[in-house]
Design an enzyme around this catalytic site. Sequence first.
Site, PDB file in Angstrom:
ATOM      1  N   GLY A  46       3.443  -8.677 -62.515  1.00 23.75           N
ATOM      2  CA  GLY A  46       3.303 -10.009 -61.954  1.00 23.75           C
ATOM      3  C   GLY A  46       1.878 -10.295 -61.277  1.00 23.75           C
ATOM      4  O   GLY A  46       1.337  -9.143 -60.639  1.00 23.75           O
ATOM      5  N   GLN A  51      -3.933 -13.218 -55.003  1.00 23.32           N
ATOM      6  CA  GLN A  51      -4.631 -12.043 -55.382  1.00 23.32           C
ATOM      7  C   GLN A  51      -6.102 -12.128 -56.130  1.00 23.32           C
ATOM      8  O   GLN A  51      -6.611 -11.122 -56.171  1.00 23.32           O
ATOM      9  CB  GLN A  51      -3.526 -11.234 -56.191  1.00 23.32           C
ATOM     10  CG  GLN A  51      -2.159 -10.826 -55.706  1.00 23.32           C
ATOM     11  CD  GLN A  51      -1.350 -10.192 -56.503  1.00 23.32           C
ATOM     12  OE1 GLN A  51      -0.492 -10.502 -57.055  1.00 23.32           O
ATOM     13  NE2 GLN A  51      -1.399  -8.672 -56.208  1.00 23.32           N
ATOM     14  N   CYS A  88       2.153  -3.106 -56.139  1.00 29.25           N
ATOM     15  CA  CYS A  88       1.568  -4.211 -56.023  1.00 29.25           C
ATOM     16  C   CYS A  88      -0.131  -3.977 -56.489  1.00 29.25           C
ATOM     17  O   CYS A  88      -0.687  -2.888 -55.996  1.00 29.25           O
ATOM     18  CB  CYS A  88       1.503  -4.784 -54.494  1.00 29.25           C
ATOM     19  SG  CYS A  88       0.537  -6.704 -54.519  1.00 29.25           S
ATOM     20  N   LEU A  89      -0.416  -4.893 -57.206  1.00 31.09           N
ATOM     21  CA  LEU A  89      -1.873  -4.775 -57.812  1.00 31.09           C
ATOM     22  C   LEU A  89      -3.029  -4.833 -56.793  1.00 31.09           C
ATOM     23  O   LEU A  89      -3.970  -4.070 -56.675  1.00 31.09           O
ATOM     24  CB  LEU A  89      -2.270  -5.342 -58.885  1.00 31.09           C
ATOM     25  CG  LEU A  89      -1.542  -5.417 -60.047  1.00 31.09           C
ATOM     26  CD1 LEU A  89      -1.916  -6.683 -61.096  1.00 31.09           C
ATOM     27  CD2 LEU A  89      -1.809  -4.267 -60.864  1.00 31.09           C
ATOM     28  N   HIS A 130       8.900 -10.900 -55.081  1.00 26.76           N
ATOM     29  CA  HIS A 130       7.695 -10.203 -54.491  1.00 26.76           C
ATOM     30  C   HIS A 130       6.493 -11.248 -54.817  1.00 26.76           C
ATOM     31  O   HIS A 130       5.810 -11.461 -53.905  1.00 26.76           O
ATOM     32  CB  HIS A 130       7.303  -8.920 -55.528  1.00 26.76           C
ATOM     33  CG  HIS A 130       6.053  -8.361 -55.402  1.00 26.76           C
ATOM     34  ND1 HIS A 130       6.085  -7.132 -54.748  1.00 26.76           N
ATOM     35  CD2 HIS A 130       4.670  -8.805 -55.604  1.00 26.76           C
ATOM     36  CE1 HIS A 130       4.750  -6.689 -54.739  1.00 26.76           C
ATOM     37  NE2 HIS A 130       3.997  -7.756 -55.151  1.00 26.76           N
ATOM     38  N   GLU A 131       6.162 -11.618 -55.991  1.00 21.70           N
ATOM     39  CA  GLU A 131       5.108 -12.729 -55.985  1.00 21.70           C
ATOM     40  C   GLU A 131       5.280 -13.996 -55.406  1.00 21.70           C
ATOM     41  O   GLU A 131       4.323 -14.566 -54.745  1.00 21.70           O
ATOM     42  CB  GLU A 131       5.237 -13.171 -57.649  1.00 21.70           C
ATOM     43  CG  GLU A 131       5.150 -12.170 -58.641  1.00 21.70           C
ATOM     44  CD  GLU A 131       3.881 -11.211 -58.341  1.00 21.70           C
ATOM     45  OE1 GLU A 131       2.745 -11.485 -58.000  1.00 21.70           O
ATOM     46  OE2 GLU A 131       4.079 -10.067 -58.675  1.00 21.70           O
ATOM     47  N   HIS A 134       4.022 -13.612 -51.999  1.00 16.86           N
ATOM     48  CA  HIS A 134       2.485 -13.510 -52.154  1.00 16.86           C
ATOM     49  C   HIS A 134       1.949 -14.982 -51.580  1.00 16.86           C
ATOM     50  O   HIS A 134       1.098 -15.131 -51.003  1.00 16.86           O
ATOM     51  CB  HIS A 134       1.925 -13.266 -53.270  1.00 16.86           C
ATOM     52  CG  HIS A 134       1.815 -11.639 -53.542  1.00 16.86           C
ATOM     53  ND1 HIS A 134       0.769 -11.050 -52.632  1.00 16.86           N
ATOM     54  CD2 HIS A 134       2.179 -11.040 -54.493  1.00 16.86           C
ATOM     55  CE1 HIS A 134       0.782  -9.947 -53.152  1.00 16.86           C
ATOM     56  NE2 HIS A 134       1.487  -9.832 -54.225  1.00 16.86           N
TER      57      HIS A 134
END
Length: 157
Positions: A46, A51, A88-89, A130-131, A134
């Site tokens: 995701g 981000q 996480c990226l 999670h997303e 953000h």
Amino acid sequence: MALRNILTDKEPALHKVCKPVVNFDRKLHTLLDDMKDTLLEANGVGLAAPQVGILRRVVIVDVGDEILELINPEIIETDGEQEGAEGCLSVPGRYGLVKRPYYAKVRAQDRYGEWFEAEGEELIGRCFCHELDHLDGILYTQVMDRFLTDEELNAED
Ligand code: CO
């Protein structure tokens, strides 16, 4: 199609509350297309707009057979609990132990502004939570129990 630069957790953009999307225009569609390319290139599950430095309520989630586009998403139902490794990226190379609901249902708009609902369990439920975090400037590192050690990560392989 274009790749966007993925910011890491040192960047202030990742710690801000994002604004709702009001214009479902070409600019939004370009952002979504670029986010998709960026997610696929990075091999992630995701990605959220902050981000890539855009403070708008936009996330995409790879649900297996497609990449869901969630605009102005809200979690409207959760059930159960799961505890597991999460990455996480924007936090490259590290994983944490995070408790999440087992199941989550979201309500969101598509790229044309139409509302719809989507639901997921296990990894997808985790990813929705999670997303969406953000979009409120919250990283998993702020809600995790602790980082996983290298030994624990190797044991999971
Ligand atoms: Co993330």
